[in-house]
Enzyme design. Structure first.
Site, PDB file in Angstrom:
ATOM      1  N   ARG A   1      39.230  31.108  46.134  1.00 29.79           N
ATOM      2  CA  ARG A   1      39.586  31.772  45.076  1.00 29.79           C
ATOM      3  C   ARG A   1      41.249  31.590  45.207  1.00 29.79           C
ATOM      4  O   ARG A   1      41.762  32.375  45.900  1.00 29.79           O
ATOM      5  CB  ARG A   1      39.105  33.033  44.672  1.00 29.79           C
TER       6      ARG A   1
ATOM      7  N   HIS B   1      37.582  28.150  36.117  1.00 32.80           N
ATOM      8  CA  HIS B   1      36.653  28.820  36.812  1.00 32.80           C
ATOM      9  C   HIS B   1      35.444  28.165  36.569  1.00 32.80           C
ATOM     10  O   HIS B   1      34.350  28.678  35.772  1.00 32.80           O
ATOM     11  CB  HIS B   1      36.533  30.585  35.872  1.00 32.80           C
TER      12      HIS B   1
ATOM     13  N   GLN C   1      31.689  29.601  36.953  1.00 33.15           N
ATOM     14  CA  GLN C   1      31.235  30.726  36.067  1.00 33.15           C
ATOM     15  C   GLN C   1      30.625  29.703  34.913  1.00 33.15           C
ATOM     16  O   GLN C   1      29.596  30.338  34.602  1.00 33.15           O
ATOM     17  CB  GLN C   1      32.387  31.533  35.714  1.00 33.15           C
TER      18      GLN C   1
ATOM     19  N   ASP D   1      36.221  37.401  27.448  1.00 36.86           N
ATOM     20  CA  ASP D   1      36.612  37.803  28.795  1.00 36.86           C
ATOM     21  C   ASP D   1      37.593  38.791  28.519  1.00 36.86           C
ATOM     22  O   ASP D   1      38.434  38.941  27.741  1.00 36.86           O
ATOM     23  CB  ASP D   1      37.098  36.677  29.466  1.00 36.86           C
TER      24      ASP D   1
ATOM     25  N   ARG E   1      24.851  32.969  38.873  1.00 36.33           N
ATOM     26  CA  ARG E   1      25.757  32.514  39.659  1.00 36.33           C
ATOM     27  C   ARG E   1      25.413  31.905  40.985  1.00 36.33           C
ATOM     28  O   ARG E   1      25.713  30.990  41.478  1.00 36.33           O
ATOM     29  CB  ARG E   1      26.971  33.881  39.986  1.00 36.33           C
TER      30      ARG E   1
ATOM     31  N   CYS F   1      31.715  37.032  31.540  1.00 36.20           N
ATOM     32  CA  CYS F   1      31.822  36.604  33.053  1.00 36.20           C
ATOM     33  C   CYS F   1      31.955  37.829  33.751  1.00 36.20           C
ATOM     34  O   CYS F   1      31.305  37.753  35.016  1.00 36.20           O
ATOM     35  CB  CYS F   1      32.885  35.663  33.485  1.00 36.20           C
TER      36      CYS F   1
HETATM   37  N1  NVA Z   1      39.814  35.658  33.507  1.00 38.21           N
HETATM   38  C1  NVA Z   1      39.521  36.463  34.591  1.00 38.21           C
HETATM   39  C2  NVA Z   1      38.125  36.158  35.013  1.00 38.21           C
HETATM   40  C3  NVA Z   1      37.786  37.025  36.311  1.00 38.21           C
HETATM   41  C4  NVA Z   1      36.426  36.524  36.832  1.00 38.21           C
HETATM   42  C5  NVA Z   1      40.593  36.442  35.682  1.00 38.21           C
HETATM   43  O1  NVA Z   1      41.121  35.372  36.069  1.00 38.21           O
HETATM   44  O2  NVA Z   1      40.928  37.357  36.258  1.00 38.21           O
HETATM   45  N1   CP Z   2      32.946  36.407  37.105  1.00 37.48           N
HETATM   46  C1   CP Z   2      33.636  36.697  38.451  1.00 37.48           C
HETATM   47  O1   CP Z   2      33.947  35.575  38.897  1.00 37.48           O
HETATM   48  O2   CP Z   2      33.650  37.883  38.968  1.00 37.48           O
HETATM   49  P1   CP Z   2      34.318  38.386  40.261  1.00 37.48           P
HETATM   50  O3   CP Z   2      35.730  38.315  40.037  1.00 37.48           O
HETATM   51  O4   CP Z   2      33.776  39.595  40.625  1.00 37.48           O
HETATM   52  O5   CP Z   2      34.021  37.454  41.352  1.00 37.48           O
END
Ligand code: NVA
Ligand code: CP
Length: 307
Positions: A108, A135, A138, A226, A294, A266
């Protein structure tokens, strides 16, 4: 070597195989406990290394459970507690070392371009666990979830309301690869990245962008949203929230979609902002199934990368 970085990179047939295999494997373990290893687990000599530059709850735990159900091991690396990305060690050197310790990496990352740079130096496959631009894991598990509840996603209509962020970028790519209609409702300033939209247009995507949320959800089989503020968002948060106020998914919005439309998010959610409690906790909500899937979608992605 097979990396899983963007949905647009992967052959359509392979994406379909990943989803179908995930569904089958999930069914096969329906009577097993959460932590039980799959009866046909064969990754017993494999290790997944996970690197997190940003926080996570679902991605962290679902990848760990995925690897354990497949019979393998995991090693977790918090970038703040390692030399990764610091001046003490080059990305090249870290990648070379990790390629010797692990069989596959999941990362990540704050910046998509750093993710790509790191992936170039690895000698083992890498999976994208979220960057500022995508992502994909997801969205793969969301497709699995949609199909579990409503059948094949091809030709269905998905509506996205809110920020034009990393999750919707992957959704745009998926709309091309899985051939579904995608209606995006957002303020003009928050329209998704032009490059991704151009790619989709060239692929004859069925994507429609509007400022009107009611227009987007009309006849939709699924309404998705989201957080309005993503991790690492640098802009003026209050200004952005004001812009997005009329894109909240609430009862009125859900009533304007198909009667049996599902709601997806998500997670994590900011209740009262992008979604109301009554929608996220309501009968049409699929958010808990998305979180469980997931595990299954990622097991299938790991297997695809290692095959
Ligand atoms: N759009 C959000 C998704 C989190 C799973 C982020 O990037 O923080
Ligand atoms: N949806 C998702 O990726 O959640 P986290 O940020 O908790 O991993």
């Amino acid at each position: 070597m097979k990396n899983f970085i963007n949905i647009s990179d992967i052959d359509k047939k392979d994406l379909r195989k990943i989803i179908d295999h995930a569904k089958l494997q999930k069914q096969k373990r329906s009577n097993l406990s959460k932590s039980a290893i799959d009866p046909d687990a064969y990754l017993t000599d494999k290790t997944l290394i996970m690197i997190f530059e940003k926080s996570s709850t679902r991605t962290k735990i679902s990848f760990e459970l995925a690897m354990k159900q497949l019979g393998g091991q995991i090693v977790m690396l918090n970038s703040k507690e390692s030399h990764y990305g610091s001046r003490e060690e080059s990305v090249h050197d870290t990648a070379k070392v990790l390629s010797q310790y692990g069989d596959i990496v999941m990362m990540r990352a704050n910046k998509h371009e750093h993710f790509l740079e790191f992936s170039k130096h690895l000698d083992v496959p890498i999976i994208n666990g979220l960057t500022n631009l995508s992502h994909p894991c997801q969205i793969m598990s969301d497709i699995m979830t949609f199909e579990e509840l409503r059948g094949p996603i091809t030709n269905k209509k998905i509506a996205w309301l809110g920020d034009g962020n990393n999750v919707v970028y992957s959704l745009i790519e998926a709309s091309v690869q899985f051939n579904f209609e995608l209606a995006i409702a957002c303020p003009q300033q928050l329209t998704p990245d032009k490059k991704i939209l151009k790619w989709a247009k060239n692929k004859k995507a069925k994507i429609f962008i509007t400022k009107n949320p009611l227009e987007a959800v009309n006849l939709a089989d699924c309404v998705m949203t989201d957080k309005w503020i993503s991790m690492g968002d640098k802009g003026n948060k209050n200004k952005k929230k004001k812009l997005l106020k009329s894109y909240q998914v609430n009862k009125k919005i859900m009533r304007s979609a198909k009667a049996d439309a599902i709601f997806m998010h998500c997670l994590p959610a900011s209740r009262g902002e992008e979604v109301t409690d009554e929608v996220i906790d309501g009968k049409q909500s699929a958010v808990w199934l998305e979180a469980i899937n997931r595990i299954h979608a990622q097991k299938s992605i790991i297997e695809w990368c290692l095959k």
